[in-house]
Scaffold this motif. Structure first.
Motif, PDB file in Angstrom:
ATOM      1  N   PHE A 166      -1.129  -5.245 -12.692  1.00 58.81           N
ATOM      2  CA  PHE A 166      -0.969  -5.365 -11.100  1.00 58.81           C
ATOM      3  C   PHE A 166      -1.880  -6.116 -10.260  1.00 58.81           C
ATOM      4  CE2 PHE A 166      -0.411  -0.608 -12.318  1.00 58.81           C
ATOM      5  CZ  PHE A 166       0.756  -0.432 -12.019  1.00 58.81           C
ATOM      6  N   ALA A 167      -2.644  -7.206 -11.058  1.00 59.11           N
ATOM      7  CA  ALA A 167      -2.921  -8.192 -10.768  1.00 59.11           C
ATOM      8  C   ALA A 167      -2.145  -9.530 -10.911  1.00 59.11           C
ATOM      9  CB  ALA A 167      -4.319  -8.583 -11.400  1.00 59.11           C
ATOM     10  N   THR A 168      -1.062  -9.410 -11.423  1.00 57.70           N
ATOM     11  CA  THR A 168      -0.031 -10.338 -11.807  1.00 57.70           C
ATOM     12  C   THR A 168       1.417 -10.059 -11.081  1.00 57.70           C
ATOM     13  OG1 THR A 168       1.161  -9.306 -13.598  1.00 57.70           O
ATOM     14  CG2 THR A 168      -1.094 -10.520 -13.808  1.00 57.70           C
ATOM     15  N   ARG A 169       2.467 -11.082 -11.125  1.00 55.01           N
ATOM     16  CA  ARG A 169       3.691 -10.753 -10.619  1.00 55.01           C
ATOM     17  C   ARG A 169       4.578 -10.573 -11.998  1.00 55.01           C
ATOM     18  NH1 ARG A 169       4.295 -12.987  -5.384  1.00 55.01           N
ATOM     19  NH2 ARG A 169       6.527 -13.479  -5.670  1.00 55.01           N
ATOM     20  N   SER A 170       4.251  -9.984 -12.950  1.00 55.18           N
ATOM     21  CA  SER A 170       4.805  -9.721 -14.046  1.00 55.18           C
ATOM     22  C   SER A 170       5.934  -8.578 -13.639  1.00 55.18           C
ATOM     23  CB  SER A 170       3.922  -8.915 -15.157  1.00 55.18           C
ATOM     24  OG  SER A 170       4.481  -8.620 -16.218  1.00 55.18           O
ATOM     25  N   PRO A 171       7.184  -8.540 -14.431  1.00 56.96           N
ATOM     26  CA  PRO A 171       8.107  -7.632 -14.271  1.00 56.96           C
ATOM     27  C   PRO A 171       7.818  -6.445 -15.210  1.00 56.96           C
ATOM     28  CG  PRO A 171       8.995  -9.348 -15.470  1.00 56.96           C
ATOM     29  CD  PRO A 171       7.677  -9.686 -15.150  1.00 56.96           C
ATOM     30  N   PHE A 172       6.915  -6.434 -16.080  1.00 56.26           N
ATOM     31  CA  PHE A 172       6.670  -5.246 -16.841  1.00 56.26           C
ATOM     32  C   PHE A 172       5.858  -4.359 -16.217  1.00 56.26           C
ATOM     33  CE2 PHE A 172       7.632  -9.201 -19.599  1.00 56.26           C
ATOM     34  CZ  PHE A 172       8.767  -8.746 -19.995  1.00 56.26           C
ATOM     35  N   ARG A 173       6.225  -3.494 -15.336  1.00 54.91           N
ATOM     36  CA  ARG A 173       5.342  -2.686 -14.433  1.00 54.91           C
ATOM     37  C   ARG A 173       6.101  -1.303 -14.864  1.00 54.91           C
ATOM     38  NH1 ARG A 173       2.683  -4.779 -10.552  1.00 54.91           N
ATOM     39  NH2 ARG A 173       2.965  -7.154 -10.159  1.00 54.91           N
ATOM     40  N   LYS A 196      12.964  -4.195   5.464  1.00 51.39           N
ATOM     41  CA  LYS A 196      12.195  -4.240   6.708  1.00 51.39           C
ATOM     42  C   LYS A 196      11.949  -5.377   7.275  1.00 51.39           C
ATOM     43  CE  LYS A 196       9.814  -0.054   4.974  1.00 51.39           C
ATOM     44  NZ  LYS A 196      10.858   0.445   4.129  1.00 51.39           N
ATOM     45  N   PRO A 197      11.799  -5.294   8.735  1.00 53.27           N
ATOM     46  CA  PRO A 197      11.402  -6.594   9.233  1.00 53.27           C
ATOM     47  C   PRO A 197      10.167  -7.349   8.854  1.00 53.27           C
ATOM     48  CG  PRO A 197      11.005  -4.868  10.969  1.00 53.27           C
ATOM     49  CD  PRO A 197      11.583  -4.290   9.558  1.00 53.27           C
ATOM     50  N   TYR A 198      10.096  -8.556   8.967  1.00 47.84           N
ATOM     51  CA  TYR A 198       8.867  -9.236   8.737  1.00 47.84           C
ATOM     52  C   TYR A 198       7.900  -9.032  10.020  1.00 47.84           C
ATOM     53  CZ  TYR A 198       5.224 -12.533   7.898  1.00 47.84           C
ATOM     54  OH  TYR A 198       3.974 -13.237   7.713  1.00 47.84           O
ATOM     55  N   ILE A 199       6.664  -8.339   9.923  1.00 46.03           N
ATOM     56  CA  ILE A 199       5.897  -8.344  11.356  1.00 46.03           C
ATOM     57  C   ILE A 199       4.344  -8.939  11.208  1.00 46.03           C
ATOM     58  CG2 ILE A 199       4.825  -6.685  12.831  1.00 46.03           C
ATOM     59  CD1 ILE A 199       7.101  -4.543  11.977  1.00 46.03           C
ATOM     60  N   PRO A 200       4.559 -10.157  11.355  1.00 47.25           N
ATOM     61  CA  PRO A 200       3.465 -11.120  11.365  1.00 47.25           C
ATOM     62  C   PRO A 200       1.893 -10.348  11.200  1.00 47.25           C
ATOM     63  CG  PRO A 200       5.039 -12.308  12.699  1.00 47.25           C
ATOM     64  CD  PRO A 200       5.407 -10.947  12.528  1.00 47.25           C
ATOM     65  N   PHE A 201       1.705  -9.229  12.495  1.00 45.36           N
ATOM     66  CA  PHE A 201       0.345  -8.967  12.479  1.00 45.36           C
ATOM     67  C   PHE A 201       0.288  -7.830  11.274  1.00 45.36           C
ATOM     68  CE2 PHE A 201       2.743  -5.692  14.928  1.00 45.36           C
ATOM     69  CZ  PHE A 201       2.010  -4.621  14.624  1.00 45.36           C
ATOM     70  N   ALA A 202       1.229  -7.174  10.786  1.00 46.22           N
ATOM     71  CA  ALA A 202       1.317  -6.332   9.754  1.00 46.22           C
ATOM     72  C   ALA A 202       1.432  -6.930   8.550  1.00 46.22           C
ATOM     73  CB  ALA A 202       2.366  -5.186  10.051  1.00 46.22           C
ATOM     74  N   ASP A 203       2.182  -7.966   8.376  1.00 42.22           N
ATOM     75  CA  ASP A 203       2.659  -8.649   6.998  1.00 42.22           C
ATOM     76  C   ASP A 203       1.731  -9.726   6.636  1.00 42.22           C
ATOM     77  OD1 ASP A 203       4.433  -6.443   6.695  1.00 42.22           O
ATOM     78  OD2 ASP A 203       5.916  -7.399   7.560  1.00 42.22           O
ATOM     79  N   CYS A 204       1.225 -10.500   7.516  1.00 44.39           N
ATOM     80  CA  CYS A 204       0.438 -11.599   7.023  1.00 44.39           C
ATOM     81  C   CYS A 204      -1.078 -11.279   6.831  1.00 44.39           C
ATOM     82  CB  CYS A 204       0.605 -12.570   8.291  1.00 44.39           C
ATOM     83  SG  CYS A 204      -0.320 -14.239   7.839  1.00 44.39           S
ATOM     84  N   HIS A 205      -1.652 -11.760   5.890  1.00 41.46           N
ATOM     85  CA  HIS A 205      -2.992 -11.601   5.587  1.00 41.46           C
ATOM     86  C   HIS A 205      -3.834 -12.873   5.565  1.00 41.46           C
ATOM     87  CE1 HIS A 205      -1.889  -7.129   4.902  1.00 41.46           C
ATOM     88  NE2 HIS A 205      -1.039  -7.705   4.432  1.00 41.46           N
ATOM     89  N   PRO A 206      -4.098 -13.595   6.609  1.00 41.27           N
ATOM     90  CA  PRO A 206      -4.626 -14.751   6.498  1.00 41.27           C
ATOM     91  C   PRO A 206      -5.979 -14.934   5.567  1.00 41.27           C
ATOM     92  CG  PRO A 206      -4.877 -14.116   8.685  1.00 41.27           C
ATOM     93  CD  PRO A 206      -3.980 -13.017   7.773  1.00 41.27           C
ATOM     94  N   ASN A 207      -6.804 -13.928   5.535  1.00 45.25           N
ATOM     95  CA  ASN A 207      -8.206 -13.980   4.882  1.00 45.25           C
ATOM     96  C   ASN A 207      -8.053 -13.560   3.264  1.00 45.25           C
ATOM     97  OD1 ASN A 207      -9.264 -15.015   7.371  1.00 45.25           O
ATOM     98  ND2 ASN A 207      -9.643 -12.792   8.020  1.00 45.25           N
ATOM     99  N   ALA A 208      -6.755 -13.162   3.056  1.00 42.19           N
ATOM    100  CA  ALA A 208      -6.402 -12.533   1.569  1.00 42.19           C
ATOM    101  C   ALA A 208      -6.901 -13.736   0.596  1.00 42.19           C
ATOM    102  CB  ALA A 208      -5.331 -11.908   1.450  1.00 42.19           C
ATOM    103  N   CYS A 209      -7.191 -13.410  -0.593  1.00 40.36           N
ATOM    104  CA  CYS A 209      -7.566 -14.363  -1.740  1.00 40.36           C
ATOM    105  C   CYS A 209      -6.741 -13.927  -2.936  1.00 40.36           C
ATOM    106  CB  CYS A 209      -8.963 -14.469  -2.056  1.00 40.36           C
ATOM    107  SG  CYS A 209      -9.630 -12.799  -2.770  1.00 40.36           S
ATOM    108  N   GLY A 210      -6.411 -14.854  -3.667  1.00 40.83           N
ATOM    109  CA  GLY A 210      -5.591 -14.821  -4.820  1.00 40.83           C
ATOM    110  C   GLY A 210      -6.052 -14.331  -6.047  1.00 40.83           C
TER     111      GLY A 210
END
Length: 165
Positions: free
Chosen positions: A28-35, A75-89
Motif C-alpha cells: 500500500f506504499a506503492t503503485r503495485s498492481p499486486f493488491r 467522479k469529478p476532480y474537486i481541487p479542495f478535496a482532491d489536492c493535497h499540497p502538503n502531502a509527501c511521497g
C-alpha cells in the motif's frame, strides 16, 4: 487487454523497481498492481464520450491502467478535496531516480501512432526493465505500449529502440 488477474498468493510487501527490486516495502506504499483487491483509483482527464448502439464508451487520457481495464465509477476532480499540497511521497522521495537517454531512430518513430510518441518516449526514459535485470547490455527487452511491441536494448545510460511492431 484486461486487468491483471489476482495473484494466487497475496503478499503484503513488494519489491518496487524504484528501489532496484532489492528492498521490500508495503504494497500500500506503492503503485503495485499486486493488491488484495484489484480495484484502483486514478485521476484521469475525460476526453470524450462516444455514444454507440450498445451504450456509451468513455475515453480518458492519462490513465494509470492498461487498455481494456474496466472503469467502474467516475467522479469529478474537486481541487479542495482532491489536492493535497502538503502531502509527501514517503520513501519514494529518498529513492534514487535515474532517467535514460533514448536513442529512437526516426524511421521507428514513424511506426508509432500519432499522439503516442511522447508518452512512449517518456516511459522508455524511465527505464521499463524489470528490476534486477540491469546488467545485460545485449539483452533485447520488450515493452507493450499502445498496441505495439517495442523492442530495445540498454547500454549504460542509453536505451536503444531496435524495433517497433
Amino acid at each position: 487487454a484486461t486487468a491483471s488477474p489476482k495473484p494466487a498468493r497475496w503478499s503484503p510487501t513488494v519489491r518496487p523497481p524504484r528501489l532496484g527490486g532489492a528492498e521490500r516495502v508495503g504494497v500500500f506504499a506503492t503503485r503495485s498492481p499486486f493488491r488484495p483487491n484489484p480495484i484502483g483509483l486514478t485521476c484521469v482527464k475525460l476526453d470524450h464520450v462516444e455514444l454507440t448502439d450498445t451504450g456509451p464508451i468513455i475515453h480518458v487520457l492519462g490513465a494509470d491502467l492498461r487498455d481494456g481495464t474496466p472503469i467502474y465509477d467516475i467522479k469529478p476532480y474537486i481541487p479542495f478535496a482532491d489536492c493535497h499540497p502538503n502531502a509527501c511521497g514517503g520513501w519514494i522521495e529518498d529513492a534514487p531516480w535515474h532517467e535514460l537517454d533514448v536513442d529512437f531512430p526516426e524511421q521507428l518513430q514513424a511506426e508509432v501512432p500519432v499522439g503516442k510518441l511522447t508518452g512512449l518516449t517518456e516511459v522508455l526514459r524511465q527505464d521499463p526493465r524489470r528490476a534486477g535485470s540491469k546488467h545485460e547490455p545485449t539483452r533485447v527487452y520488450h515493452l507493450a505500449y499502445a498496441g505495439l511491441d517495442v523492442a530495445f536494448t540498454v547500454d549504460g545510460d542509453v536505451l536503444h529502440v531496435a524495433c517497433v511492431s
